[in-house]
Design an enzyme around this catalytic site. Structure first.
Site, short mmCIF file in Angstrom:
data_model
loop_
_atom_site.label_atom_id
_atom_site.label_comp_id
_atom_site.label_asym_id
_atom_site.label_seq_id
_atom_site.Cartn_x
_atom_site.Cartn_y
_atom_site.Cartn_z
N ALA A 133 38.87 42.79 -3.41
CA ALA A 133 37.59 42.41 -4.01
C ALA A 133 37.83 41.74 -5.35
CB ALA A 133 36.71 43.64 -4.18
N ARG A 161 0.81 -1.23 0.00
CA ARG A 161 0.00 0.00 0.00
C ARG A 161 0.85 1.28 0.00
NH1 ARG A 161 -4.05 -0.82 4.74
NH2 ARG A 161 -2.76 -2.64 5.21
#
Ligand code: UD1
Ligand code: MG
Length: 455
Positions: free
Chosen positions: A407, A18
């Site tokens: 950066a 099931r």
């Protein structure tokens, strides 16, 4: 009362049709833990000397999930009695009591198993003890037929007379039986019944015929909830989550919106932890005291040390260790990496296979490039380092203590302590370029529109 040594047999051979799944039923999880492991974990808490799990053919994943416990295979599904019999050889020299449990019934508490053990161990008491319960709807369950001397018989719904069906005390399926009695009675069980199966429940009939006492202890329906379908699984998960939420709250955590916090069975949450809405804890998470986890985080296999702040929108993957007072912010993913004391990784960053030293600051958009398509490599960021926004740290690479990356730096080689690393890209400035550029673009657009209108 001293309890005899106890072994357990866990029935887990059913595929669970099931569930409509290629996976065995007991491998479906509640709280991130397979159903069968809930049962095995609880049995650990009741002093079981040996656990034998009965699995179906080809259920290697169940075997692996319950390792190092013994597994035996039931090659044909011939009934609960037959399933228990498969464990006989594995328990050949075992003398004591045997608890029979179901792998698809995950919520039976240690106390409930202990009640069975205690009833079994009573002097001159029953050799077979069954856990009975009073379900709201008894349909489908075996009924316990009780007489003046205790339990006389268990009748399956399919074999029951209308009168027997009116009995409301049902068989949960969970037993404690003296080992010698179990094997002796099982040998007598046949399959002359409505289902043509070897019923474990028939051991009661055979025991009573030999004047052996059988008893009943009572269990609670919500503990005895068996999982047969995805709907059952969803209800079980909901019940379990509510339990875990209550446990976290009782333990001194604040959950801003408890219904949206999801735990795993093994989640450990400390005191004065604050958890925002929509936070999901996968398996293997420990959160120490005084941690704040803001909303919308997904956390698994991670340790968050005291005073740390995580989120909102953080993903912590296995092997992430967030140090004392460290901060991990939005859209940051951390995997197999240790972020040491007071370090900050606050925005849009991937840290994988790395160490971020104490007090280091990792700027927005930083990536540890840990994978070259073949191997994973390590990035080491020293204490107090400052990693500039959008830096890419190409692993294996080491950034010394106190070093700074500019950066956008692409760092391919180790950087010494307190150095600055920049990539050569001089900034070029063209005065007035933007004005000329816009005028040109505007003229092009107008010309194109005029030509279109002419057509
Ligand atoms: C069984 C009991 C019933 C009880 C009910 C509680 C018997 C004969 N009946 O019925 O009295 O009220 O459980 O839920 O025992 N299994 C195997 N191999 C098999 C058969 C079953 O491993 O050959 C396992 C199943 O995977 C399951 C458990 O045993 O975990 C129970 O089997 P199931 O078929 O669900 O039994 P029920 O008919 O529900
Ligand atoms: Mg059943």
């Amino acid at each position: 009362m001293t309890l005899p040594p106890t072994a357990a047999i866990v029935l887990a051979a059913g595929m669970g049709t099931r569930m409509k799944s290629a996976r065995p039923k007991v491998m479906h999880a509640v709280g991130g833990r397979p159903l069968v492991n809930h049962v095995v974990e609880t049995l650990k808490a009741v002093n079981i000397t040996k656990v034998v799990v009965v699995v179906g053919p080809g259920m290697d994943d169940v075997k692996a999930a319950v390792a190092p416990h013994t597994t035996v295979e039931q090659t044909e599904r011939l009934g609960t009695g037959h399933a228990v019999l498969q464990a006989k050889a594995a328990l050949k020299h075992f003398e004591g009591d045997i608890i029979i449990a179901y792998g698809d019934t995950p919520f039976v508490s240690a106390e409930a198993y202990m009640r069975l053990q205690t009833a079994r161990a009573e002097v001159n008491g029953p050799k077979i003890v069954v856990m009975g319960f009073l379900p709201e709807n008894p349909t489908g369950y075996g009924r316990l037929l009780i007489g003046p001397k205790g339990l006389e018989r268990i009748v399956e719904e399919k074999d029951a007379t209308p009168e027997e069906k009116r009995v409301r005390v049902c068989n949960s399926g969970i037993f404690a039986v003296e080992a010698a009695t179990l094997w002796a009675m099982l040998a007598k069980v046949d399959k002359n019944n409505a289902k043509g199966e070897y019923y474990l429940t028939d051991i009661v009939t055979h025991a009573r015929a030999a004047d052996i006492l059988c008893g009943v202890v009572h269990g609670e329906e919500d503990e005895l909830l068996g999982i047969n379908s995805r709907n059952d699984l969803a209800s079980a998960e909901a019940l379990f989550q509510n339990q875990m939420r209550r446990r976290a709250l009782d333990g001194g955590a604040t959950l801003l919106d408890p219904a949206t916090t999801y735990f795993s069975a093994d989640t450990v949450i400390g005191q004065d932890v604050e958890i925002g809405p929509h936070v999901m804890f996968g398996p293997g998470v420990t959160v120490e005291n005084n941690v704040t986890i803001k909303g919308y985080c997904h956390i698994e296999g991670a340790k968050i040390r005291s005073g740390a702040q995580v989120g909102p929108f953080t993903r912590l993957r296995p092997g992430a260790v967030i140090g004392v007072d460290a901060h991990i912010g939005n859209f940051v993913e951390v995997k197999n990496a240790s972020i040491e004391k007071g370090a900050k990784v606050n925005h849009l960053t991937y840290i994988g296979d790395a160490r971020v030293g104490a007090g280091a600051n990792v700027g927005a958009g930083v990536i540890t490039a840990n994978y070259d398509g073949f191997n994973k490599s390590h990035t080491d960021i020293g204490a107090g380092a400052a990693i500039g926004s959008n830096s890419v740290l190409v692993a294996p690479v080491k950034i010394g203590d106190g070093a700074i990356t500019g950066a956008g730096a692409v760092v391919r080689k180790d950087v010494p302590a307190n150095a600055l690393v920049l990539n050569d890209s001089n900034q070029k400035v063209v005065e007035g370029f933007a004005l000329k550029y816009r005028a040109q673009k505007k003229a092009q657009k107008e010309k194109a529109q005029k030509e279109k209108a002419k057509k």
